[in-house]
Scaffold this motif. Structure first.
Motif, mmCIF file in Angstrom:
data_model
loop_
_atom_site.group_PDB
_atom_site.id
_atom_site.type_symbol
_atom_site.label_atom_id
_atom_site.label_comp_id
_atom_site.label_asym_id
_atom_site.label_seq_id
_atom_site.Cartn_x
_atom_site.Cartn_y
_atom_site.Cartn_z
ATOM 1 N N PRO A 218 9.656 0.524 0.670
ATOM 2 C CA PRO A 218 8.908 1.757 0.269
ATOM 3 C C PRO A 218 7.665 1.509 -0.539
ATOM 4 C CG PRO A 218 11.295 1.969 0.088
ATOM 5 C CD PRO A 218 11.145 0.637 0.380
ATOM 6 N N LYS A 219 7.917 0.613 -1.472
ATOM 7 C CA LYS A 219 6.629 0.236 -2.386
ATOM 8 C C LYS A 219 5.905 -0.847 -1.857
ATOM 9 C CE LYS A 219 8.446 2.044 -6.776
ATOM 10 N NZ LYS A 219 8.257 1.774 -8.192
ATOM 11 N N GLY A 220 6.059 -1.342 -0.563
ATOM 12 C CA GLY A 220 5.320 -2.214 -0.096
ATOM 13 C C GLY A 220 5.431 -3.812 -0.724
ATOM 14 N N LYS A 221 4.398 -4.470 -0.756
ATOM 15 C CA LYS A 221 4.658 -5.976 -0.977
ATOM 16 C C LYS A 221 3.812 -6.104 -2.495
ATOM 17 C CE LYS A 221 3.871 -10.544 0.504
ATOM 18 N NZ LYS A 221 3.050 -11.646 1.362
ATOM 19 N N LEU A 222 2.491 -5.347 -2.648
ATOM 20 C CA LEU A 222 1.684 -5.984 -3.770
ATOM 21 C C LEU A 222 2.022 -5.418 -5.074
ATOM 22 C CD1 LEU A 222 -1.550 -5.185 -1.556
ATOM 23 C CD2 LEU A 222 -0.192 -7.353 -1.877
ATOM 24 N N ARG A 223 1.606 -6.218 -6.211
ATOM 25 C CA ARG A 223 2.069 -5.926 -7.613
ATOM 26 C C ARG A 223 1.170 -5.176 -8.260
ATOM 27 N NH1 ARG A 223 3.005 -10.111 -4.471
ATOM 28 N NH2 ARG A 223 4.999 -11.123 -4.655
ATOM 29 N N GLY B 12 -15.894 3.034 -5.017
ATOM 30 C CA GLY B 12 -14.871 3.176 -4.033
ATOM 31 C C GLY B 12 -13.727 3.642 -4.724
ATOM 32 N N LYS B 13 -12.770 3.619 -4.053
ATOM 33 C CA LYS B 13 -11.471 4.194 -4.457
ATOM 34 C C LYS B 13 -10.211 3.529 -4.292
ATOM 35 C CE LYS B 13 -11.418 9.378 -3.927
ATOM 36 N NZ LYS B 13 -11.025 10.353 -3.080
ATOM 37 N N ALA B 14 -9.033 3.680 -5.036
ATOM 38 C CA ALA B 14 -7.786 3.026 -4.827
ATOM 39 C C ALA B 14 -6.566 4.069 -5.152
ATOM 40 C CB ALA B 14 -7.925 1.840 -5.723
ATOM 41 N N THR B 15 -5.781 4.212 -4.257
ATOM 42 C CA THR B 15 -4.438 4.808 -4.271
ATOM 43 C C THR B 15 -3.122 4.307 -3.832
ATOM 44 O OG1 THR B 15 -4.496 6.059 -1.997
ATOM 45 C CG2 THR B 15 -5.977 6.821 -3.887
ATOM 46 N N ASP B 16 -2.281 4.905 -4.110
ATOM 47 C CA ASP B 16 -0.932 4.331 -3.609
ATOM 48 C C ASP B 16 -0.538 5.042 -2.262
ATOM 49 O OD1 ASP B 16 -0.010 6.858 -4.367
ATOM 50 O OD2 ASP B 16 1.675 5.902 -5.854
ATOM 51 N N GLY B 17 -1.494 5.878 -1.632
ATOM 52 C CA GLY B 17 -1.220 6.898 -0.453
ATOM 53 C C GLY B 17 -1.101 8.225 -0.893
ATOM 54 N N THR B 18 -0.993 8.344 -2.181
ATOM 55 C CA THR B 18 -0.788 9.851 -2.758
ATOM 56 C C THR B 18 -1.504 9.914 -4.126
ATOM 57 O OG1 THR B 18 1.538 9.362 -2.182
ATOM 58 C CG2 THR B 18 0.841 11.516 -3.295
ATOM 59 N N ALA B 19 -1.280 8.947 -5.128
ATOM 60 C CA ALA B 19 -2.041 9.301 -6.349
ATOM 61 C C ALA B 19 -2.895 7.930 -6.751
ATOM 62 C CB ALA B 19 -0.759 9.200 -7.279
ATOM 63 N N TYR C 179 -2.125 -1.684 2.349
ATOM 64 C CA TYR C 179 -0.793 -2.245 2.302
ATOM 65 C C TYR C 179 0.223 -1.125 1.839
ATOM 66 C CZ TYR C 179 2.371 -6.162 3.196
ATOM 67 O OH TYR C 179 3.406 -6.895 3.955
ATOM 68 N N PRO C 180 0.642 -0.394 2.937
ATOM 69 C CA PRO C 180 1.486 0.603 2.786
ATOM 70 C C PRO C 180 2.805 0.376 2.433
ATOM 71 C CG PRO C 180 1.064 0.925 4.933
ATOM 72 C CD PRO C 180 0.386 -0.503 4.524
ATOM 73 N N GLY C 181 3.732 1.353 2.052
ATOM 74 C CA GLY C 181 5.181 1.239 1.950
ATOM 75 C C GLY C 181 5.572 1.056 3.336
#
Ligand code: FDP
Length: 320
Positions: A261-266, A283-290, A254-256
């Protein structure tokens, strides 16, 4: 017949793994275990009960219509968490502000009591997501800082998925285990010990309706998925999409977007708990960068982009 291990037995057996006082974890998880069964009962009869199904007529803090089951689940989780005394305050996606119990309890809870609620009326899977943190503050009342800890500080996190069967999946930082509700005896039984996320997979989950709002990197990644003839699967219920990808191997994005730009999810109610579980499963979880678990929250209802699932797929999605 082989002995089936119940969730209660499992929690007691593993409570030494919990960093804090023995017995506290089982009390904390008891509220979720019980509330999960009660919400499950209501979800299952939602089609029959007119007073439960349908919109409540109010909006939550995100400006979304609240469904009646959301309100029921929120009230129930809060009531049960309050009654066992370990939790000092709760931040819920459904409440504007922190709900204080003023009892000096050592923990705080963040939760999305009924995620994917736009799916209730159409008989599609929904879920509950929760996180437990140790308080930083002392004294009878919790503070905002107790809730604005990075996700890596979670002491436990989990979800309940109300689907073709109901499952509770949780971690205390020692792997991930899943329990299926046996409705004939009303008990969660260990069905998925040591859940691990396949490093790679064939499923990508994204709301492609937002295509024209996506960055070039996200579009490139999705194009690549299509060229490789991967499967597109998007329920639109985060817990259910995450759960399927965890079992089968896949990535949820769920990208920005240009508009959001911050997407929808909390971050506090959705991204952090699922990121904790994803990492615990390999697995992994990022905000697209961090890394999601390293983000420093600045507000309760903060949103974040989310790339989560099989590690190689999250890496590839980040490369674009
Ligand atoms: P919902 O609005 O139905 O509560 O965060 C909420 C959520 O559902 C997630 O469960 C789901 O993955 C996402 O929103 C779906 O959003 P889109 O409709 O924008 O795809």
């Amino acid at each position: 017949m082989a002995h089936v291990k119940t969730l209660a037995e499992f929690i007691t057996e593993r409570q030494h793994e919990f960093t804090y006082a023995t017995g506290e974890l089982s009390q904390l998880l008891t509220s979720f275990r019980l509330a999960g069964k009660m919400v499950n009962r209501e979800v299952n009869k939602a089609g029959l009960a007119e007073d439960i199904l349908g919109a409540q007529g109010t909006e939550n803090v995100q400006g979304e219509a609240q469904q009646k089951l959301d309100v029921y689940a929120n009230d129930l989780f809060i009531r049960l968490l309050k009654s066992q005394g370990m939790v000092c305050a709760v931040a819920s996606e459904e409440n504007d502000d922190i709900v204080h119990f003023d009892n000096g309890g050592k923990y705080v809870v963040t939760m999305d009591p009924l995620d994917g609620s736009s799916n209730i009326d159409v008989n599609v899977s929904i879920g509950t997501i929760f996180s437990i943190y140790k308080r930083i503050s002392t004294g009878p009342k919790a503070t905002l800082e107790d809730f604005l800890q990075p996700g890596r500080a979670q002491v436990a996190a989990g979800y309940i998925v109300y689907g073709s069967s109901t499952m509770l999946v949780y971690s205390t930082g020692h792997g991930v285990n899943g329990f299926t509700l046996d409705p004939s005896i009303g008990t969660f039984c260990l069905s998925h010990p040591n859940m691990t996320s396949p490093a790679d997979g064939k499923i990508y989950s994204i709301n492609e309706g937002n295509w024209y709002e996506f960055s070039d990197g996200v579009r490139n990644y999705i194009d690549g998925c299509k060229q490789k003839k991967m499967s597109a699967r998007y329920i639109g219920s985060l817990v259910a999409d995450f759960h399927r990808n965890l079992l089968k191997g896949g990535v949820y994005l769920y990208p920005g977007t240009a508009k959001a730009p911050k997407g929808k999810l909390r971050l506090l109610y959705e991204a952090n708990p699922l990121a904790f579980l994803a990492e615990q499963a390999g697995g992994k979880a990022t905000d697209g960068t961090a890394r999601i678990l390293d983000l420093m929250p600045t507000e309760l209802h903060q949103r974040t982009p989310l790339y989560i699932g099989s590690s190689q797929m999250v890496d590839a999605a980040m490369r674009g």
